[in-house]
Scaffold this motif. Structure first.
Motif, short mmCIF file in Angstrom:
data_model
loop_
_atom_site.label_atom_id
_atom_site.label_comp_id
_atom_site.label_asym_id
_atom_site.label_seq_id
_atom_site.Cartn_x
_atom_site.Cartn_y
_atom_site.Cartn_z
N GLU A 2 44.10 -39.91 -26.38
CA GLU A 2 44.33 -38.66 -27.10
C GLU A 2 45.55 -37.92 -26.53
OE1 GLU A 2 39.87 -37.63 -28.86
OE2 GLU A 2 40.40 -36.84 -26.88
N SER A 3 45.73 -37.97 -25.22
CA SER A 3 46.91 -37.35 -24.60
C SER A 3 48.20 -38.03 -25.05
CB SER A 3 46.82 -37.42 -23.07
OG SER A 3 45.75 -36.65 -22.62
N VAL A 4 48.19 -39.34 -25.12
CA VAL A 4 49.39 -40.07 -25.56
C VAL A 4 49.74 -39.67 -26.99
CG1 VAL A 4 50.39 -42.34 -26.05
CG2 VAL A 4 48.97 -42.03 -24.01
N VAL A 5 48.74 -39.57 -27.85
CA VAL A 5 48.99 -39.20 -29.25
C VAL A 5 49.56 -37.78 -29.33
CG1 VAL A 5 47.87 -38.72 -31.47
CG2 VAL A 5 47.32 -40.82 -30.22
N GLN A 6 49.02 -36.88 -28.52
CA GLN A 6 49.54 -35.51 -28.48
C GLN A 6 51.01 -35.50 -28.04
OE1 GLN A 6 46.71 -33.27 -26.27
NE2 GLN A 6 47.09 -31.35 -27.38
N ASP A 34 33.40 -43.51 -28.53
CA ASP A 34 34.29 -43.42 -27.38
C ASP A 34 35.10 -44.72 -27.33
OD1 ASP A 34 33.13 -40.97 -26.49
OD2 ASP A 34 31.43 -42.12 -25.76
N LEU A 35 36.36 -44.61 -26.91
CA LEU A 35 37.21 -45.80 -26.80
C LEU A 35 37.04 -46.37 -25.40
CD1 LEU A 35 39.32 -47.65 -28.08
CD2 LEU A 35 41.08 -46.15 -27.15
N LEU A 36 36.36 -47.51 -25.34
CA LEU A 36 35.97 -48.07 -24.04
C LEU A 36 36.71 -49.35 -23.71
CD1 LEU A 36 32.10 -47.69 -24.53
CD2 LEU A 36 33.73 -46.00 -23.61
N PHE A 37 37.23 -49.43 -22.50
CA PHE A 37 37.79 -50.66 -21.97
C PHE A 37 36.68 -51.35 -21.19
CE2 PHE A 37 39.63 -53.23 -18.65
CZ PHE A 37 40.70 -53.87 -19.27
N ILE A 38 36.43 -52.62 -21.51
CA ILE A 38 35.40 -53.38 -20.77
C ILE A 38 36.08 -54.49 -19.97
CG2 ILE A 38 33.26 -54.72 -20.93
CD1 ILE A 38 32.70 -53.41 -23.62
N ILE A 86 32.88 -50.55 -17.41
CA ILE A 86 33.30 -49.89 -18.65
C ILE A 86 34.03 -48.60 -18.30
CG2 ILE A 86 32.52 -48.86 -20.81
CD1 ILE A 86 30.09 -50.67 -20.75
N ILE A 87 35.28 -48.48 -18.78
CA ILE A 87 36.08 -47.29 -18.52
C ILE A 87 36.39 -46.58 -19.83
CG2 ILE A 87 38.32 -46.47 -17.64
CD1 ILE A 87 38.22 -48.72 -15.60
N ASP A 88 36.06 -45.31 -19.90
CA ASP A 88 36.30 -44.51 -21.10
C ASP A 88 37.76 -44.05 -21.14
OD1 ASP A 88 36.34 -42.74 -23.20
OD2 ASP A 88 34.47 -41.73 -22.67
N LEU A 89 38.52 -44.55 -22.11
CA LEU A 89 39.94 -44.21 -22.21
C LEU A 89 40.24 -43.20 -23.32
CD1 LEU A 89 41.66 -47.66 -21.59
CD2 LEU A 89 41.47 -45.73 -20.03
N ALA A 107 36.19 -51.66 -26.91
CA ALA A 107 35.05 -51.40 -27.78
C ALA A 107 35.06 -49.94 -28.18
CB ALA A 107 33.75 -51.73 -27.06
N LEU A 108 34.47 -49.66 -29.32
CA LEU A 108 34.40 -48.29 -29.83
C LEU A 108 32.92 -47.98 -30.02
CD1 LEU A 108 36.72 -46.37 -30.64
CD2 LEU A 108 36.45 -47.18 -32.97
#
Lengths: 132, 132, 132
Positions: free
Chosen positions: A25-29, A110-114, A17-20, A50-51
């Motif tokens: 948030e950086s991309v949106v900024q 948290d926005l998680l990549f699984i 699981i990687i927290d992105l 997953a959120l």
């Protein structure tokens, strides 16, 4: 207004699981978009977004849930059937709202990549920010 | 064109289902957007959005399904682990199309908020309408 | 820029899987939109969209997964309760990114419509392309 960005991450093992959250948030900024949505998508049939909270006990609960409803063994497609089924059931994307230039999410969202494939892989993430 | 609105609802107990269809339809009307999409998002890690019929038997079936695949007991995270897992599995958002100023949905597709936490809470809903 | 299109498909039996990838790619091409997202939505409470490989063994695995977590029998709502629950759990829509006029997806990510009702039906699909 549309802003797009491609990210790459490297996973090391199945179930990782990687927290992105901060990367997105950086991309949106960077996009300078103040109000709208951000869509995060993995072009991979064996990946999941997953959120939820990234807490160590819950991390084990997520693994147990996935093993309960989509067991590793017992499918016809072979080795990574469970990977495909997890990606289908939980989906390889997420959409979040943007307000005043910030991604809106709950304290424990948290926005998680699984990584749902049988082993680690290089993964592409396509981020699309739409708004004004 | 982007139109945003924040709604608040108060739930009273776990498993409570609140039909938000008309509230969301009102926001879309207020937005004056004729064609596009509406994204409805709960910034809460223990909330769920579902799109289905709000009929009393089906309401019990939904409760049974959630109890079957994400039982209340048996997790490591403690008291509200099942709440997190339900929000992760069913997702805290929905996206619907807009045509001629109206939300497109099937006859039996009600937009339902399901309280997945262990008790009722004040809940925020972020609505984003995008289109022209 | 927003481009919309309504498609119709006819299913013949429950569990039927129809690959809509090329139809959706055609709509995106027709839209002339180069960067953004495409949202595909079925206004039906007993329909499912999935993003996975359309391979014959996996097709059987998908059927087994749905029968395991949302069995055909054992619900209060009656005949098509399982249809509603499958549509709620897997969702009747998908969102995909668009880059340089093309839908971005993985090699094994086919966009599949799954008929979850008890028999075949005429189905409407609302496609919304948003971007520039």
């Amino acid at each position: 207004m549309v802003f797009t960005k491609t990210l790459y991450i490297e996973t090391e093992h199945t179930g990782e699981i990687i927290d992105l959250t901060h990367k997105i948030e950086s991309v949106v900024q960077e996009s300078k978009i103040k109000n709208g949505i951000v869509h995060v998508f993995a072009p991979h049939a064996t990946a999941v977004f997953a959120l939820t909270e990234l807490e160590s006990n819950l991390r084990e609960d997520i693994k147990k849930l996935l093993d309960d409803i989509t067991p590793v063994e017992g499918w016809k497609h072979g080795g990574n059937a469970y990977s495909h089924l997890r990606s289908m059931l939980l989906a390889p994307d997420k959409t979040l709202p943007i307000r005043n230039g910030r991604v809106i999410r709950g304290t424990w969202q948290d926005l998680l990549f699984i990584e749902a494939d049988i082993s680690g892989r290089l993964r592409k993430i396509e981020v699309t920010v739409i708004g004004e």
